[in-house]
Design an enzyme around this catalytic site. Structure first.
Site, PDB file in Angstrom:
ATOM      1  CG  HIS A  63      -0.058   0.317   2.509  1.00 33.39           C
ATOM      2  ND1 HIS A  63       0.498  -0.553   3.201  1.00 33.39           N
ATOM      3  CD2 HIS A  63      -0.556   1.157   3.666  1.00 33.39           C
ATOM      4  CE1 HIS A  63       1.048  -0.114   3.866  1.00 33.39           C
ATOM      5  NE2 HIS A  63       0.223   1.065   4.497  1.00 33.39           N
ATOM      6  CG  HIS A  65      -0.289   4.740   4.480  1.00 34.64           C
ATOM      7  ND1 HIS A  65      -1.301   3.653   5.747  1.00 34.64           N
ATOM      8  CD2 HIS A  65      -0.868   5.727   4.551  1.00 34.64           C
ATOM      9  CE1 HIS A  65      -2.242   3.908   5.698  1.00 34.64           C
ATOM     10  NE2 HIS A  65      -2.321   4.860   5.060  1.00 34.64           N
ATOM     11  CG  ASP A  67       5.268   3.254   7.092  1.00 36.81           C
ATOM     12  OD1 ASP A  67       4.697   3.406   6.623  1.00 36.81           O
ATOM     13  OD2 ASP A  67       4.854   2.314   7.997  1.00 36.81           O
ATOM     14  CG  HIS A  68       4.608  -0.455   4.083  1.00 38.53           C
ATOM     15  ND1 HIS A  68       4.541  -1.094   4.304  1.00 38.53           N
ATOM     16  CD2 HIS A  68       4.152   0.333   5.357  1.00 38.53           C
ATOM     17  CE1 HIS A  68       4.476  -1.476   5.863  1.00 38.53           C
ATOM     18  NE2 HIS A  68       3.807  -0.553   5.886  1.00 38.53           N
ATOM     19  CG  ASP A 208       1.048  -1.397   7.173  1.00 37.37           C
ATOM     20  OD1 ASP A 208       1.516  -1.586   7.622  1.00 37.37           O
ATOM     21  OD2 ASP A 208       1.118  -0.018   7.218  1.00 37.37           O
TER      22      ASP A 208
HETATM   23 ZN    ZN Z   1       0.126   1.442   6.093  1.00 38.40          ZN
END
Ligand code: ZN
Length: 309
Positions: A63, A65, A67-68, A208
């Protein structure tokens, strides 16, 4: 012998710590080298692992976000800088295509590497690889999120002593394999009589999510499960609210799904002592348990013992 292992690049959720880089995971699986969820700093973490950009065959993003995925611009530009000669496949939630387009061209670079962009737009979408099937399942998180699993089909291993007992040699072995049976001196020998099942191996990557059907579908009978464990039970209500798992929940999923090696990661920086994740997970899971550290390598466990055919 083929190599199947997980190489951990980073283990922090949201914000990195002195000891933990942002997310990032490499899966080496025969001739596939898959990079999952490259967060910031993944390129430099890779330097420490001996895996190069040229080794990569595929990138999977769960996904968008930060941090990914904020490691994507650097990794993608690095593919061109290193003149990677083969196409690198990239999978991500189709709903995040705009984010991907921006990350892919976040700054100016001389683009030579070829990306095979294959977004995921359906729960259960399957991609056929040489080593098995890569399957994406929808997870429960505030933005569109997919986890992935790699499933190798069961194979079959011929038993030389049984073949020779029936006098089956040379090209006849191939014929038996293809047709499933062979007539020898007036007697029909089936492949079951001279072989054992070679169980396929499974890897799952669950990042997540709150608890949902997709988590269980991905974890089912995984030899190696990498799963987020952002929180501890003391923050269970918060975890449910923001679409994350606790260590205990992740461990219970592993037990209920028949997982062999469980790797917990994506830890909130609020917890200073990683043993707390271990202790909480251990209450619910008796198998091999790894509380991931940056730059750790975790082998895929040996195949399950074959059953006589
Ligand atoms: Zn996330």
């Amino acid at each position: 012998m083929s190599m199947r292992e997980l190489v951990v690049l980073g283990t922090a959720s949201q914000a990195p710590t002195r000891a933990r880089n942002h997310n990032g995971y490499l899966l080496r699986w025969d001739d596939e080298v898959i990079l999952f969820d490259p967060g910031e700093g993944s390129q430099r973490q890779m330097l420490h692992t001996g895996v190069t950009a040229t080794d990569l065959t595929r990138i999977c993003v769960t996904h968008f976000h930060g941090d990914h995925c904020l490691g994507l611009p650097g990794m993608i530009q690095r593919l061109s800088l290193d003149r990677v000669p083969h196409p690198v496949a990239v999978h991500f939630p189709a709903g995040g295509a705009d984010y991907f387009a921006r990350l892919r061209h976040a700054s100016s670079f001389y683009e030579t590497a070829e990306l095979a962009v294959e977004p995921i737009d359906a729960d259960g979408q399957r991609i056929t690889l040489g080593v098995g099937t890569l399957e994406a399942r929808r997870l429960r998180h505030p933005v569109e999120t997919y986890g992935y699993r790699l499933v190798e089909p069961d194979g079959c291993r011929m038993l030389p002593e049984r073949l020779s007992a029936y006098g089956i040699v040379g090209p006849a072995v191939g014929r038996l394999l293809r047709e499933g049976h062979l007539d020898v001196d007036g007697r029909r020998v089936t492949s079951d009589e001279v072989s054992v099942t070679r169980p396929g191996q499974r890897f799952a990557f669950v990042m997540d999510t709150g608890l949902c059907d997709g988590v269980y579908a991905l974890a089912e009978h995984a030899d190696l499960l990498v799963i987020e464990s952002t929180f501890l039970a003391s923050e269970a209500a918060l975890a449910a609210e923001v679409g994350h798992l606790t260590a205990g929940q992740a461990a219970r999923v592993a037990t209920e799904s028949g997982v062999r090696t469980l790797v917990l990661t994506h830890f909130s920086q609020r917890y200073a002592d990683p043993r707390r994740f271990h202790d909480e997970a251990r209450e619910h899971f008796a198998g091999d348990l790894v509380i991931a550290e940056d730059l750790q390598t975790v082998p895929v466990p040996p195949r399950r013992v074959p059953s006589p055919g």
